[in-house]
Design a protein around this motif. Structure first.
Motif, PDB file in Angstrom:
ATOM      1  N   LYS A 102     -30.828  10.335 -42.424  1.00  0.00           N
ATOM      2  CA  LYS A 102     -31.197  11.178 -41.218  1.00  0.00           C
ATOM      3  C   LYS A 102     -31.096  12.495 -41.545  1.00  0.00           C
ATOM      4  O   LYS A 102     -31.652  13.491 -40.926  1.00  0.00           O
ATOM      5  CB  LYS A 102     -30.321  10.992 -40.073  1.00  0.00           C
ATOM      6  CG  LYS A 102     -28.638  11.266 -40.386  1.00  0.00           C
ATOM      7  CD  LYS A 102     -27.878  11.071 -39.237  1.00  0.00           C
ATOM      8  CE  LYS A 102     -26.429  11.491 -39.473  1.00  0.00           C
ATOM      9  NZ  LYS A 102     -25.449  11.372 -38.461  1.00  0.00           N
ATOM     10  N   HIS A 103     -30.331  12.876 -42.878  1.00  0.00           N
ATOM     11  CA  HIS A 103     -30.464  14.417 -43.277  1.00  0.00           C
ATOM     12  C   HIS A 103     -31.626  14.670 -44.107  1.00  0.00           C
ATOM     13  O   HIS A 103     -31.843  15.824 -44.203  1.00  0.00           O
ATOM     14  CB  HIS A 103     -29.438  14.376 -44.032  1.00  0.00           C
ATOM     15  CG  HIS A 103     -28.028  14.202 -43.397  1.00  0.00           C
ATOM     16  ND1 HIS A 103     -27.462  14.973 -42.265  1.00  0.00           N
ATOM     17  CD2 HIS A 103     -27.042  13.326 -43.789  1.00  0.00           C
ATOM     18  CE1 HIS A 103     -26.411  14.586 -41.832  1.00  0.00           C
ATOM     19  NE2 HIS A 103     -25.875  13.619 -42.803  1.00  0.00           N
ATOM     20  N   ASN A 104     -32.461  13.699 -44.334  1.00  0.00           N
ATOM     21  CA  ASN A 104     -33.679  13.624 -45.192  1.00  0.00           C
ATOM     22  C   ASN A 104     -34.730  14.157 -44.320  1.00  0.00           C
ATOM     23  O   ASN A 104     -35.885  13.374 -44.201  1.00  0.00           O
ATOM     24  CB  ASN A 104     -34.128  12.242 -45.870  1.00  0.00           C
ATOM     25  CG  ASN A 104     -35.123  12.474 -46.936  1.00  0.00           C
ATOM     26  OD1 ASN A 104     -35.510  13.625 -47.195  1.00  0.00           O
ATOM     27  ND2 ASN A 104     -35.247  11.476 -47.813  1.00  0.00           N
ATOM     28  N   SER A 105     -34.832  15.278 -43.854  1.00  0.00           N
ATOM     29  CA  SER A 105     -35.820  15.802 -42.935  1.00  0.00           C
ATOM     30  C   SER A 105     -37.246  16.071 -43.803  1.00  0.00           C
ATOM     31  O   SER A 105     -38.254  15.724 -43.272  1.00  0.00           O
ATOM     32  CB  SER A 105     -35.610  16.967 -42.075  1.00  0.00           C
ATOM     33  OG  SER A 105     -35.117  17.828 -43.317  1.00  0.00           O
ATOM     34  N   ALA A 106     -36.981  16.247 -44.875  1.00  0.00           N
ATOM     35  CA  ALA A 106     -38.219  16.613 -45.549  1.00  0.00           C
ATOM     36  C   ALA A 106     -38.989  15.408 -46.150  1.00  0.00           C
ATOM     37  O   ALA A 106     -40.334  15.199 -46.357  1.00  0.00           O
ATOM     38  CB  ALA A 106     -37.948  17.252 -46.988  1.00  0.00           C
ATOM     39  N   GLY A 107     -38.313  14.244 -46.198  1.00  0.00           N
ATOM     40  CA  GLY A 107     -38.868  12.634 -46.266  1.00  0.00           C
ATOM     41  C   GLY A 107     -39.161  12.761 -47.694  1.00  0.00           C
ATOM     42  O   GLY A 107     -40.024  11.829 -48.164  1.00  0.00           O
ATOM     43  N   PHE A 108     -38.271  13.211 -48.683  1.00  0.00           N
ATOM     44  CA  PHE A 108     -38.605  12.861 -50.216  1.00  0.00           C
ATOM     45  C   PHE A 108     -37.931  11.841 -50.647  1.00  0.00           C
ATOM     46  O   PHE A 108     -37.057  11.083 -49.760  1.00  0.00           O
ATOM     47  CB  PHE A 108     -37.862  14.217 -50.947  1.00  0.00           C
ATOM     48  CG  PHE A 108     -36.381  14.038 -51.188  1.00  0.00           C
ATOM     49  CD1 PHE A 108     -35.343  14.428 -50.099  1.00  0.00           C
ATOM     50  CD2 PHE A 108     -36.102  13.411 -52.448  1.00  0.00           C
ATOM     51  CE1 PHE A 108     -34.104  14.296 -50.484  1.00  0.00           C
ATOM     52  CE2 PHE A 108     -34.495  13.154 -52.454  1.00  0.00           C
ATOM     53  CZ  PHE A 108     -33.714  13.749 -51.587  1.00  0.00           C
ATOM     54  N   PHE A 109     -38.195  11.288 -51.561  1.00  0.00           N
ATOM     55  CA  PHE A 109     -37.694   9.994 -52.094  1.00  0.00           C
ATOM     56  C   PHE A 109     -37.885  10.016 -53.721  1.00  0.00           C
ATOM     57  O   PHE A 109     -38.585  10.597 -54.311  1.00  0.00           O
ATOM     58  CB  PHE A 109     -38.313   8.716 -51.551  1.00  0.00           C
ATOM     59  CG  PHE A 109     -39.774   8.724 -51.647  1.00  0.00           C
ATOM     60  CD1 PHE A 109     -40.965   9.090 -50.963  1.00  0.00           C
ATOM     61  CD2 PHE A 109     -40.202   7.776 -52.807  1.00  0.00           C
ATOM     62  CE1 PHE A 109     -42.021   9.072 -51.300  1.00  0.00           C
ATOM     63  CE2 PHE A 109     -41.662   7.723 -53.011  1.00  0.00           C
ATOM     64  CZ  PHE A 109     -42.510   8.375 -52.250  1.00  0.00           C
TER      65      PHE A 109
END
Lengths: 201, 460
Positions: A102-109
């Motif tokens: 939920k902390h990955n607001s940027a949506g990086f992977f």
């Protein structure tokens, strides 16, 4: 009289619009000038990933192997044995967790891939990945690769960092693995890499 | 005048018909339990028990809930170390994998209400679905060249989700095992918890309820011995009042794992879904006529005042189940072992009851042993039984052969397996091949004159 009033209104409106436009452009400029270079962002993320995995490998896995009571094995999840995941497995599990966090607001992977994967599904697939791996392998992992690509209609900034064999265990496991396509890795070799993607939209 | 009257009659008739139809429909939609008129097609054997609880899977306007499958099956798949987790298909760089089947959705392969297309395991894809992604397997594994794709998952070699008993390294560690191991026994159940001092009939706090016979039965039962008094089971918390017939939820106050796992299996899934308890009459499997209306709850197998675990392990099952496998059990060697255990001829854990296989004892990470009450957990595909049950007593190769022998499954393993699945032989060949390649690779490395790296770990 009516004309003067109309002209007055137009002047006031025009001035107000100009002020608003100026403020907005200043704000945008301010945002643009403080936005981070995606290469820097990718480097920051990779720094943390690399450090975590290196410490896991050197300070936990290597020590536990020496103790002899617990081991880090590929089939660590199998019940009945107290074993640890391999560093690469720890890395992959963390990548999955980060992707859905939920902390990955940027949506990086990020992913672990290799031109010589144990599992053939982990080969580089996109053109940017293939180009990137050619680059990092050729330079011995000294320089990361940066590129941009569009996948499934979405734009990404893609960074590839070489995965270097830092421990004997990396080399011997990969060389001896029943599914390895390459059997002559040595310490210091580029064995694969971390592919990190930041959405660029 | 007559025409006006006819028109009024027609209107009246039309209104009456519409109100009747609408009322019937509204009744079916809301209060009625039997909503089968809304079923678009027969449900699978795994879901038919809860088919009347549409909202288990569906949104109010009959879409499929995003977590419909994972809510019930997620934990099971995680424990099984799912070989094809949904996350595998969410890789944006491998969208090619989704071209032929949207494998990132459970319903792509397990579509409900589709009886004509449904095969075993509720799969609604053609039998050779593995070929969608693994067309090149013959190149990666020459041993697989030419094999038909409809044999991947039914030859004792691979399962789509659960390969815990079939993955290569596990089989390599169990290659040359005997059919029957040296000390064939299942784990012992953990000791029951002592909830308080042991109680006698005089300690019963049920007032005058139940009567002397029930009090006497309870006093001789394990609950009293473990300090569990009447009100522990027969009262609700909010508001605090007496309950004549405790529900499984009551039992779950202490037996949480058992209650939860029971609710996940075929015996308790209706209760867990808020429907009326399952009865043999509702079952699609053959059941004894005189058990048809028995309601399934905890008491059906082990009564609260007569907690007979031996009855629960065999006779509780056979009082309902009326299929060839169940009816052949008492003629099987497994039953012979069970009888020997009961009369102390063999040590505890040597016998094989119905529960031994279908509700096995499982050990958690803390070493506690409990009974898996989800009888469906290791049922299909039956290779799932190998790790939790068979290899307590048998070698892996023997277990694979036995489970693949359909006539023996039906006869409840009255004889030795008639055939041999090639799994173990294939693994042996592969082991020899791997060892050869490793030797050759080692020789090449020794001969290599690559001096590029004389690095040590400390250099890195």
């Amino acid at each position: 009289m009516k004309k003067h009033i109309t002209l007055k209104c137009a002047l006031i409106l025009g001035t107000l619009t100009g002020i608003i436009a100026l403020c907005t452009s200043c704000t945008n400029s301010e945002a643009a000038s403080t936005g981070m270079d995606p290469r820097v962002v990718a480097d920051c993320l990779f720094t943390v990933m690399e450090a975590d995995r290196a410490i896991y490998t050197k300070k936990i896995v290597s020590r536990i192997k020496k103790e002899g009571k617990i081991d880090a094995v590929e089939e660590w999840e199998d019940s009945g044995n107290m074993h640890l995941p391999l560093p690469a497995q720890m890395f992959r599990m963390a990548a999955e967790r980060a992707k859905d966090s939920k902390h990955n607001s940027a949506g990086f992977f990020y992913q672990l891939k290799s031109p010589w994967p144990i599992n053939a599904q982990n080969k580089p697939t996109t053109d940017v990945e293939k180009e990137g791996f050619d680059f990092v392998v050729a330079n011995g992992g000294d320089e990361p690769f940066y590129g941009e690509e569009t996948i499934g209609g979405k734009k990404y900034f893609t960074a590839i960092y070489a995965d270097v064999a830092v421990a004997d265990a990396c080399v011997t496991c990969h060389n001896d693995h029943e599914d390895t396509p390459k059997t002559d890795f040595e310490l210091g070799d580029v064995m694969g890499g971390v592919v990190l993607r930041l959405p660029a939209d | 005048m007559k025409r006006a009257v006819d028109k009024r009659m027609l209107w009246l008739l039309w209104i009456v018909l519409n109100v009747s139809a609408g009322s019937t429909l509204m009744y079916k939609v809301f209060p009625a339990e039997d909503k089968r008129i809304f079923l678009p097609g027969q449900t699978t054997h795994g879901h038919y028990q809860i088919e009347m609880s549409c909202n288990e899977c569906h949104t109010p306007f009959m879409g499929v809930k995003e977590d419909a499958c994972i809510r019930c099956h997620g934990d099971e798949l995680a424990k099984a170390q799912d070989s094809h987790p949904l996350s595998k298909f969410k890789d944006v760089t491998r969208l090619d994998m989704l071209k032929q089947v949207k494998a990132d959705e459970c319903i792509a392969c397990h579509s409900e209400h589709n009886p004509d297309a449904t095969h075993s395991m509720g799969v609604t894809l053609p039998d050779d679905y593995c070929g969608f992604c693994h067309q090149d397997i013959g190149e990666d594994r020459p041993s697989h060249f030419g094999l038909e794709f409809n044999t991947c998952a039914n030859a004792g070699c691979h399962n789509y989700h659960d390969n815990r008993a079939l993955y290569e390294r596990f089989l390599r560690n169990h290659l040359d095992e005997a059919d029957v191991l040296e000390d064939p026994r299942v784990p012992q159940r953990g000791e029951p918890r002592q909830m308080g001092p042991a109680l006698t009939a005089n300690d019963a706090d049920a007032d005058t309820r139940g009567g002397p016979m029930i009090i006497e039965a309870w006093a001789e039962d394990i609950h009293a011995a473990q300090g569990v008094n009447c009100t522990a089971c027969h009262t609700t918390d909010e508001p605090r009042s007496w309950v004549d017939s405790p529900t499984p939820e009551h039992c779950g106050t202490c037996h949480k794992n058992e209650e939860q796992s029971w609710g996940q299996g075929r015996h308790g899934m209706r209760t867990a879904a808020g429907l009326s308890p399952m009865t043999p009459a509702m079952a699609r499997h053959p059941m004894h006529v005189d058990a048809m209306h028995s309601q399934l709850d905890c008491n059906a197998c082990h009564k609260g005042h007569d907690f007979d675990l031996q009855f629960a392990a065999v006779d509780a099952c056979l009082q309902c189940h009326n299929d060839p496998h169940s009816n052949n059990y008492k003629d099987s060697p497994h039953y012979g072992l069970w009888q020997q255990e009961l009369n102390d001829t063999l040590p505890a854990g040597s016998g094989v009851s119905c529960a031994t296989c279908h509700m096995p004892r499982i050990e958690d990470e803390a070493g506690r042993v409990s009974v898996q009450h989800n009888q469906n957990d290791n049922l299909r595909p039956n290779e799932k039984m190998i790790r939790s049950v068979c290899i307590n007593c048998h070698g892996v190769g023997f277990s694979i052969n036995a489970l693949a022998d359909r006539p023996q499954v039906e006869s409840c393993y009255n004889e030795q397996p008639s055939g041999a699945v090639e799994t173990i032989d294939w693994v042996k060949k592969r082991v020899a091949d791997i060892e050869r390649r490793q030797r050759e690779a080692q020789e090449r490395r020794l001969k290599s004159k690559n001096t590029k790296k004389n690095l040590t770990e400390d250099d890195l």
